[in-house]
Structure formats: structure tokens, C-alpha cells
Design a protein around this motif. Sequence first.
Motif, short mmCIF file in Angstrom:
data_model
loop_
_atom_site.label_atom_id
_atom_site.label_comp_id
_atom_site.label_asym_id
_atom_site.label_seq_id
_atom_site.Cartn_x
_atom_site.Cartn_y
_atom_site.Cartn_z
N UNK A 1 21.29 54.82 56.92
CA UNK A 1 20.08 54.08 56.56
C UNK A 1 20.45 52.69 56.08
N UNK A 2 19.45 51.81 56.02
CA UNK A 2 19.65 50.49 55.45
C UNK A 2 20.20 50.66 54.05
N UNK A 3 21.32 50.05 53.78
CA UNK A 3 22.06 50.38 52.57
C UNK A 3 21.39 49.81 51.32
N UNK A 4 21.82 50.32 50.16
CA UNK A 4 21.39 49.77 48.89
C UNK A 4 22.21 48.53 48.52
N UNK A 5 23.21 48.22 49.35
CA UNK A 5 24.02 47.04 49.06
C UNK A 5 24.62 47.11 47.68
N UNK A 6 24.36 46.09 46.91
CA UNK A 6 24.92 45.99 45.56
C UNK A 6 23.90 46.33 44.48
N UNK A 7 22.76 46.91 44.88
CA UNK A 7 21.64 47.05 43.93
C UNK A 7 21.72 48.28 43.06
N UNK A 8 22.61 49.23 43.37
CA UNK A 8 22.69 50.46 42.57
C UNK A 8 24.15 50.76 42.21
N UNK A 9 24.76 49.93 41.41
CA UNK A 9 26.15 50.17 41.02
C UNK A 9 26.28 51.37 40.09
N UNK A 10 27.35 52.15 40.28
CA UNK A 10 27.65 53.20 39.31
C UNK A 10 28.23 52.61 38.04
N UNK A 11 29.02 51.56 38.21
CA UNK A 11 29.64 50.86 37.08
C UNK A 11 29.16 49.42 37.11
N UNK A 12 28.47 49.00 36.07
CA UNK A 12 27.91 47.65 36.05
C UNK A 12 29.01 46.67 35.67
N UNK A 13 29.48 45.96 36.66
CA UNK A 13 30.50 44.93 36.45
C UNK A 13 30.40 43.93 37.58
N UNK A 14 30.69 42.66 37.28
CA UNK A 14 30.64 41.63 38.30
C UNK A 14 31.91 41.61 39.14
N UNK A 15 32.95 42.29 38.69
CA UNK A 15 34.22 42.30 39.40
C UNK A 15 34.31 43.41 40.43
N UNK A 16 35.48 43.53 41.01
CA UNK A 16 35.71 44.58 41.99
C UNK A 16 35.71 45.95 41.32
N UNK A 17 35.04 46.90 41.92
CA UNK A 17 34.97 48.25 41.36
C UNK A 17 34.83 49.25 42.51
N UNK A 18 35.89 50.03 42.70
CA UNK A 18 35.91 50.94 43.85
C UNK A 18 34.79 51.97 43.78
N UNK A 19 34.45 52.45 42.60
CA UNK A 19 33.41 53.47 42.50
C UNK A 19 32.06 52.96 42.98
N UNK A 20 31.87 51.65 42.98
CA UNK A 20 30.64 51.09 43.52
C UNK A 20 30.69 50.93 45.04
N UNK A 21 31.87 50.86 45.60
CA UNK A 21 32.04 50.71 47.05
C UNK A 21 32.07 52.12 47.66
N UNK A 22 30.91 52.66 47.96
CA UNK A 22 30.81 54.08 48.26
C UNK A 22 29.70 54.35 49.28
N UNK A 23 29.74 55.54 49.84
CA UNK A 23 28.58 56.09 50.56
C UNK A 23 28.21 57.41 49.90
#
Length: 225
Positions: A152-174
Motif C-alpha cells: 500500500x501507499x506507505x506511511x513514509x516518515x509519519x509514524x516513527x517507532x522512535x521519534x528522532x531526526x537522525x537515522x533509526x533502523x527501527x523506523x526503516x521498516x515494513x
Amino acid sequence: MKTTAALTMTAVLALSACTQADSPAARNFNTREAGAEIDSGYFGNATMNNTQVQSGQGHNMRVNLNQRFANEVNTMVTFPFNSTALDANARAILQQQANWIRQFPEIRFKVYGHTDLVGSTAYNRRLGLRRAEAVVLYLTSQGISRDRLEAVVSFGETQPLVVTQGRERRNRRTVTEVSGFVDGSPMLLNGRYAEVIFREYVASATPASAVGGGGGGGAAPAAGG
């Protein structure tokens, strides 16, 4: 004297009975189903809910299946920065998902893609969708019909698991979720909800013909796993 006392007691009991019969509880007992005073509901509601579950209708069945899916397998895989590559850990998780999905050919799934907060919103939405498509492609390589999977059309960066402006692998997910039933028809189950939910239990049952042994005296074969 005893006769007078007996008549008085009879009158009191009769009056009491009339008062109780006129009470709200008594009226409800006469006009509503047994047990209605306990659960404050009508049998019609229970029948409706049961019908919806047994026929695969309603929101609750999808929620229940999705909850079971999340309890039994890892529904999330993560990605390297700015990448859609599936590493060995991601592929192992997706193999578990595929094994679970194969058990339930009636069910459809959606894969949602996410990114971390680095980069533009438009780029991250495209990247998240490409990640979801990579997962769908891998699941199809494991024998899952493409018709049952949707990136589906992704949530992009709108639903981070970890709120940080930097790189965060847990946010780069499906995230893979139960979305409904094949062909858009919940009636496909035809009232076989329990069979779907407990399929492995039903499959493991010993056939009646194997109970008690036959004339050959051999041991009955063990149920498949």
C-alpha cells in the motif's frame, strides 16, 4: 383463632405476590428472555454477533486474525539506510510470515512501508512504498499468491517507532497485517470460522476409523504434524 391467622397470612402472601408480579423485574421476566437481567442484552444481539463471526462478516474477525498473526510471527522487518535490500534476518522473518500465511488461503494481507525522518517527505513516501513492494515480492517467491498481497501507499516518515531526526533502523521498516478475505468476499468462509482459526487442531485429530484398531492388529498411524 388459628383460622383467622391462616386467612390473614394467606392475604399477606397474595398481596406480596401481586406486588412482586407488578415489579419491574417481574415484568421484565415475563417479557424478556431469561438471563436478560444479568447481561442487559437481548438474545438477538448474541445471535447477530455469532452469525457475523461464523460467516466471516464484521470487523472483529479480521482484528482477531491479525492479533493472532502478530502473536505468532514477527510482522516487522527493518532495512538499511536509504535501501530496500532484505538482509538475512529480514528474509528469515518473511519466511516465518509466509509459513503462517500459507495456512490461511482465505486471507488477504497488506504490507505497509515506513522510513526514518531523514530526507524529504515525498522521497520517503516513495522509499517506504518500494520497501513494501520488496516484501511482497519476497513473499510471492515463497509461494504466496500475488492476489493475496498488497503493497500500500506507505506511511513514509509519519509514524516513527522512535521519534528522532537522525537515522533509526527501527523506523526503516515494513509491517504486514491481515486486511480481509480473498475476492473481497467474507462469505467465502461459509460459516467455517472455527475451522480456519483452529485448522491445525482439526488436521491433527485422529480419524475415527483409526480408533480401536482394525482387523489387522497393526498400530494406527500417527497424526501428521
